[in-house]
Design an enzyme around this catalytic site. Structure first.
Site, PDB file in Angstrom:
ATOM      1  N   PRO A 124       0.772  -1.229  -0.089  1.00  0.00           N
ATOM      2  CA  PRO A 124       0.008   0.027  -0.025  1.00  0.00           C
ATOM      3  C   PRO A 124       0.688   1.303   0.116  1.00  0.00           C
ATOM      4  CG  PRO A 124      -0.039  -1.057   2.122  1.00  0.00           C
ATOM      5  CD  PRO A 124       0.546  -2.237   1.346  1.00  0.00           C
ATOM      6  N   ASN A 125       0.242   2.025  -0.570  1.00  0.00           N
ATOM      7  CA  ASN A 125       0.761   3.665  -0.704  1.00  0.00           C
ATOM      8  C   ASN A 125       1.884   3.581  -1.762  1.00  0.00           C
ATOM      9  OD1 ASN A 125      -1.027   5.041   1.083  1.00  0.00           O
ATOM     10  ND2 ASN A 125      -0.386   3.775   2.499  1.00  0.00           N
ATOM     11  N   ARG A 175       4.651  11.073  -2.814  1.00  0.00           N
ATOM     12  CA  ARG A 175       4.699  10.637  -1.501  1.00  0.00           C
ATOM     13  C   ARG A 175       5.763  10.956  -0.934  1.00  0.00           C
ATOM     14  NH1 ARG A 175       4.654   4.525   0.860  1.00  0.00           N
ATOM     15  NH2 ARG A 175       4.488   4.963   3.025  1.00  0.00           N
ATOM     16  N   TYR A 218      11.158   8.805   0.234  1.00  0.00           N
ATOM     17  CA  TYR A 218      10.841   7.980  -0.931  1.00  0.00           C
ATOM     18  C   TYR A 218      11.543   8.150  -2.238  1.00  0.00           C
ATOM     19  CZ  TYR A 218       7.907   5.643   2.880  1.00  0.00           C
ATOM     20  OH  TYR A 218       7.716   5.097   3.886  1.00  0.00           O
ATOM     21  N   ASN A 227       8.047  -5.700  -1.461  1.00  0.00           N
ATOM     22  CA  ASN A 227       8.060  -4.503  -0.610  1.00  0.00           C
ATOM     23  C   ASN A 227       6.677  -4.546  -0.004  1.00  0.00           C
ATOM     24  OD1 ASN A 227       7.913  -2.079   0.876  1.00  0.00           O
ATOM     25  ND2 ASN A 227       8.901  -1.061  -0.802  1.00  0.00           N
ATOM     26  N   ALA A 264       3.533  -0.720   4.488  1.00  0.00           N
ATOM     27  CA  ALA A 264       3.110  -0.730   6.022  1.00  0.00           C
ATOM     28  C   ALA A 264       2.751  -2.108   6.477  1.00  0.00           C
ATOM     29  CB  ALA A 264       2.077   0.208   6.197  1.00  0.00           C
ATOM     30  N   GLU A 304      12.728  -9.396   0.650  1.00  0.00           N
ATOM     31  CA  GLU A 304      12.100  -8.294   1.313  1.00  0.00           C
ATOM     32  C   GLU A 304      12.751  -7.118   0.949  1.00  0.00           C
ATOM     33  OE1 GLU A 304      11.356  -8.444   5.586  1.00  0.00           O
ATOM     34  OE2 GLU A 304      10.701  -6.308   5.621  1.00  0.00           O
ATOM     35  N   HIS A 346      12.853  -2.728   1.061  1.00  0.00           N
ATOM     36  CA  HIS A 346      12.492  -1.204   1.459  1.00  0.00           C
ATOM     37  C   HIS A 346      13.225  -0.287   0.638  1.00  0.00           C
ATOM     38  CE1 HIS A 346       9.612  -3.265   4.358  1.00  0.00           C
ATOM     39  NE2 HIS A 346      10.786  -3.847   4.762  1.00  0.00           N
ATOM     40  N   ARG A 361      13.955   4.606  11.044  1.00  0.00           N
ATOM     41  CA  ARG A 361      12.770   5.582  11.446  1.00  0.00           C
ATOM     42  C   ARG A 361      12.081   5.302  12.570  1.00  0.00           C
ATOM     43  NH1 ARG A 361       9.992   4.906   5.733  1.00  0.00           N
ATOM     44  NH2 ARG A 361       8.803   6.815   6.712  1.00  0.00           N
TER      45      ARG A 361
HETATM   46  C1  DQA Z   1       8.660   1.146   3.117  1.00  0.00           C
HETATM   47  C2  DQA Z   1       8.895   1.352   4.615  1.00  0.00           C
HETATM   48  C3  DQA Z   1       7.538   1.080   5.409  1.00  0.00           C
HETATM   49  O1  DQA Z   1       7.823   1.497   6.672  1.00  0.00           O
HETATM   50  C4  DQA Z   1       6.474   1.980   5.042  1.00  0.00           C
HETATM   51  O2  DQA Z   1       5.136   1.883   5.640  1.00  0.00           O
HETATM   52  C5  DQA Z   1       6.433   1.932   3.431  1.00  0.00           C
HETATM   53  C6  DQA Z   1       7.436   1.777   2.644  1.00  0.00           C
HETATM   54  C7  DQA Z   1       9.900   1.479   2.586  1.00  0.00           C
HETATM   55  O3  DQA Z   1       9.722   1.041   1.230  1.00  0.00           O
HETATM   56  O4  DQA Z   1      10.869   2.023   2.764  1.00  0.00           O
HETATM   57  O5  DQA Z   1       5.220   2.090   3.002  1.00  0.00           O
HETATM   58  O6  DQA Z   1       8.375  -0.086   2.859  1.00  0.00           O
END
Ligand code: DQA
Length: 150
Positions: free
Chosen positions: A14-15, A22, A27, A78, A81, A105, A107, A114
């Protein structure tokens, strides 16, 4: 099976469809469309069939992990959240690695540097490995890791 037959699904939670607009200070300015384009390029350079997908929907992401198992695709994930609380996603991801496929995994940011709620990943314990903190390079490094490990 040649390396060209090896499929890798890059799955995003998500997002991440909002990349570029964003929180660009965290990011970056590149978009999901840019990642799709870059992913295809890295894939062809590495001899991997790469497909990039993104969803805000937990059940869709779970379904894609089932699809990876059923169609024998490695996964670069990825979970966004969902990383921090989705046991459903964790259980689906566990089926990938327990079936002998790789799951990396990734990120963009370094969650460990963070907010404290980002420090724990429910996925990390069943992943083949984790790459975090390198922006789009996290995905490229994950694909290289898949290529080196297969
Ligand atoms: C994320 C890190 C997560 O904590 C966050 O909720 C994201 C992006 C990253 O790619 O840095 O949406 O996965």
């Amino acid at each position: 099976m040649t390396v060209d037959d090896v499929r890798v699904m890059i799955l995003n939670g998500p997002n991440l469809g909002r990349l570029g607009v964003r929180e660009p200070e965290i990011y970056g300015h590149a978009s999901m469309a840019d990642l799709e384009r870059e992913g295809a390029g890295w894939g062809s350079a590495l001899g991997l069939q790469v497909e990039v997908r993104q969803t805000d929907d937990e059940s869709e992401l779970v379904g894609w992990l089932h699809e990876a198992v059923d169609t024998r695709a490695h996964v670069v994930l990825n979970p966004a959240a969902f990383t921090h609380y989705s046991y459903a996603l964790r259980d689906a991801a566990a089926q990938v690695t327990s079936s002998g496929l790789l799951l990396v995994e990734v990120h963009l940011s370094n969650p460990a540097a963070r907010e404290s709620f980002r420090h724990y990943s429910v996925v990390a314990g069943i992943a083949t490995g984790t790459v975090a903190g390198f922006g789009f390079d996290s995905y490229r490094l994950a694909l290289e890791a898949v290529k080196n490990k297969i």
